[in-house]
Design a protein around this motif. Structure first.
Motif, mmCIF file in Angstrom:
data_model
loop_
_atom_site.group_PDB
_atom_site.id
_atom_site.type_symbol
_atom_site.label_atom_id
_atom_site.label_comp_id
_atom_site.label_asym_id
_atom_site.label_seq_id
_atom_site.Cartn_x
_atom_site.Cartn_y
_atom_site.Cartn_z
ATOM 1 N N VAL A 1 0.937 -0.960 -0.044
ATOM 2 C CA VAL A 1 -0.004 -0.114 -0.004
ATOM 3 C C VAL A 1 1.016 1.271 0.146
ATOM 4 C CG1 VAL A 1 -1.553 1.455 1.253
ATOM 5 C CG2 VAL A 1 -2.007 -0.989 0.942
ATOM 6 N N MET A 2 1.754 1.572 0.768
ATOM 7 C CA MET A 2 2.812 2.537 0.993
ATOM 8 C C MET A 2 3.441 2.626 -0.309
ATOM 9 S SD MET A 2 4.527 2.363 4.474
ATOM 10 C CE MET A 2 4.862 0.633 4.796
ATOM 11 N N ALA A 3 3.922 1.603 -0.965
ATOM 12 C CA ALA A 3 4.670 1.854 -2.286
ATOM 13 C C ALA A 3 3.762 2.318 -3.384
ATOM 14 C CB ALA A 3 5.565 0.454 -2.881
ATOM 15 N N ALA A 4 2.684 1.775 -3.300
ATOM 16 C CA ALA A 4 1.643 2.035 -4.482
ATOM 17 C C ALA A 4 1.157 3.217 -4.373
ATOM 18 C CB ALA A 4 0.579 1.230 -4.511
ATOM 19 N N VAL A 5 0.937 3.959 -3.009
ATOM 20 C CA VAL A 5 0.533 5.361 -2.870
ATOM 21 C C VAL A 5 1.920 6.249 -3.306
ATOM 22 C CG1 VAL A 5 -0.044 7.111 -0.893
ATOM 23 C CG2 VAL A 5 -1.114 4.709 -0.974
ATOM 24 N N SER A 6 2.824 5.835 -3.053
ATOM 25 C CA SER A 6 4.025 6.645 -3.449
ATOM 26 C C SER A 6 4.316 6.857 -4.957
ATOM 27 C CB SER A 6 5.519 5.870 -2.578
ATOM 28 O OG SER A 6 5.757 4.989 -3.327
ATOM 29 N N GLU A 7 3.637 5.929 -5.566
ATOM 30 C CA GLU A 7 3.689 5.895 -7.161
ATOM 31 C C GLU A 7 2.610 6.886 -7.579
ATOM 32 O OE1 GLU A 7 6.435 4.334 -9.196
ATOM 33 O OE2 GLU A 7 7.154 5.179 -7.208
ATOM 34 N N ARG B 1 17.310 1.274 -1.546
ATOM 35 C CA ARG B 1 16.131 2.145 -1.997
ATOM 36 C C ARG B 1 15.036 2.475 -1.254
ATOM 37 N NH1 ARG B 1 12.790 0.364 -7.777
ATOM 38 N NH2 ARG B 1 11.301 1.953 -7.752
ATOM 39 N N LEU B 2 14.742 1.322 -0.398
ATOM 40 C CA LEU B 2 13.563 1.332 0.725
ATOM 41 C C LEU B 2 14.046 2.490 1.440
ATOM 42 C CD1 LEU B 2 12.793 -2.276 1.241
ATOM 43 C CD2 LEU B 2 11.368 -0.626 -0.116
ATOM 44 N N ILE B 3 15.291 2.591 2.039
ATOM 45 C CA ILE B 3 15.639 3.309 3.037
ATOM 46 C C ILE B 3 15.617 4.954 2.576
ATOM 47 C CG2 ILE B 3 17.734 4.160 4.170
ATOM 48 C CD1 ILE B 3 18.846 1.244 4.498
ATOM 49 N N THR B 4 15.853 5.236 1.190
ATOM 50 C CA THR B 4 15.614 6.455 0.605
ATOM 51 C C THR B 4 14.203 6.838 0.591
ATOM 52 O OG1 THR B 4 17.831 6.311 -0.713
ATOM 53 C CG2 THR B 4 16.103 7.831 -1.219
ATOM 54 N N LEU B 5 13.348 6.068 0.403
ATOM 55 C CA LEU B 5 11.917 6.211 0.425
ATOM 56 C C LEU B 5 11.498 6.507 1.967
ATOM 57 C CD1 LEU B 5 10.519 3.542 -1.932
ATOM 58 C CD2 LEU B 5 10.544 5.878 -2.437
#
Length: 364
Positions: free
Chosen positions: A203-209, A320-324
């Motif tokens: 969910v978090m990743a999709a919202v970020s996109e 990449r996850l840490i950067t997000l």
């Protein structure tokens, strides 16, 4: 060296903390002092079926910590480095050398789920008797763990261990399924079935996109977190007569993408029925078998894709996850409940009951 480890001593038995002995690292091994370890559903489900001949066993595959010592052949980390631990791969097969290490041809099970090193030995023992481990090349439900270069990722020293630990599996799997596999376009729609740690990471990743996200889960607290993370809707599947129809209504004809984290046949069928034509379904949840309506899949041109570890190469994807997270796009802290290591069984029971989303063990 004497350490503390959480043992499972009978199939389906509880986690109990004991003193055990850990060997010095071999040439290709890394000794890590564990500072935090996430509890994943894989740990909980695997202990229910782990065979008695491979017990006592130390699970744990979302470790974070500090490198204590390295073998003579190790070149990627040094003592004092802060690291996140993930799954192990051979690094030499065709998939590993083409950035597909989650599908390592040496066998993910052979390297991650046998309870021993490749030669059948284990670095752990108790009173001279073997204690099985090497789970995902780490067995991080312990104060120290043996890891390898393929699954030991250097991370910033100032990243809180409770945030770092889940990156190696649960967060990587959920976010990676979105970012590496489905790669949804901004403005597209996506439904996530199962709002546990993996599902909410998706969910978090999709919202970020920039996606319009729907979450489906029977647990009210998890649905609330999904909405807090930016989901446009969160459905209780028990409250609607037709889950697929409800999702289609919310997404104006069906989502472009779907993720199943449950492994349940009925849920997979709902996902297929919900998708619009030429939609894509990523299967992440582990299940034994499911009947699929092949005509619906063909008629709608649906793509089915099995996904392990979010198709992620840990050394590339974890940074990449840490950067997000640093950008505020991956608010992991909203999923995490810390527990002291001594309370591992209580944490496991809370996770199994759906009382917490991602329990993370902390070590003093």
């Amino acid at each position: 060296m004497r350490i503390q480890a959480a043992l499972v001593e009978s199939t389906g038995g509880p986690f109990t903390v004991h003193d055990v002995h850990i060997e010095e690292p071999r040439p290709d091994e890394i000794l890590v002092r564990i500072t935090a370890a996430g509890i994943c559903n894989t740990d909980l489900s695997t202990r229910q079926i782990w065979p008695q001949p491979r017990l006592p066993m130390v699970f744990g595959h979302e470790g974070a910590g500090v490198v204590e010592a390295v073998g003579t052949a190790v070149t990627t980390v040094v003592p004092g480095d802060t690291v996140c631990l993930s799954y192990r791969s051979c690094g030499a097969c065709g998939n590993c050398t083409s950035a597909r290490s989650a599908y390592c041809e040496a066998g993910i099970n052979a390297l991650n789920a046998t309870g021993t090193r490749s030669d059948g030995s284990t670095p752990l023992s108790r009173d001279g008797e073997p204690v099985f481990g090497n789970f995902f090349g780490q067995s991080s439900f312990a104060s120290y763990a043996i890891a390898y270069e393929s699954n030991c990722v250097k991370i910033p020293a100032d990243l809180a261990p409770v945030l770092a630990a889940p990156l190696g599996c649960g967060v990587q799997t959920g976010a990676g399924t979105v970012l590496n596999v489905l790669q949804p376009a901004a403005g597209s729609s996506l439904v996530v079935f199962g709002a546990g740690g993996v599902g909410l990471s998706a969910v978090m990743a999709a919202v970020s996109e920039g996606c319009s996200v729907v979450a489906v889960d029977p647990v009210a607290s998890r649905r609330a977190v999904a909405r807090d993370l930016g989901a446009v809707a969160a459905l209780d599947p028990r409250d609607v007569d037709d889950v697929a129809a409800a999702v289609r209504d919310i997404t104006s004809g069906g989502p472009h993408h779907a993720i199943d984290t449950t492994g349940q046949p009925i849920v997979i069928s709902q996902a297929i029925a919900a998708l619009r034509h030429r939609g894509a379904l990523a299967l992440v949840g582990i299940g034994k078998s499911a009947e699929i309506d092949i005509m619906t899949v063909i008629r709608k041109g649906i793509q089915l894709r099995g996904v392990i570890e979010g198709d992620a190469v840990p050394h590339e994807f974890i940074p990449r996850l840490i950067t997000l997270h640093e950008q505020g796009k991956l608010p992991l802290e909203k999923l995490i409940t810390p527990y002291p290591f001594s309370e591992i069984e209580a944490a496991a029971r809370a996770a199994a009951a759906g009382e917490v989303i991602k329990p993370v063990l902390t070590f003093s």
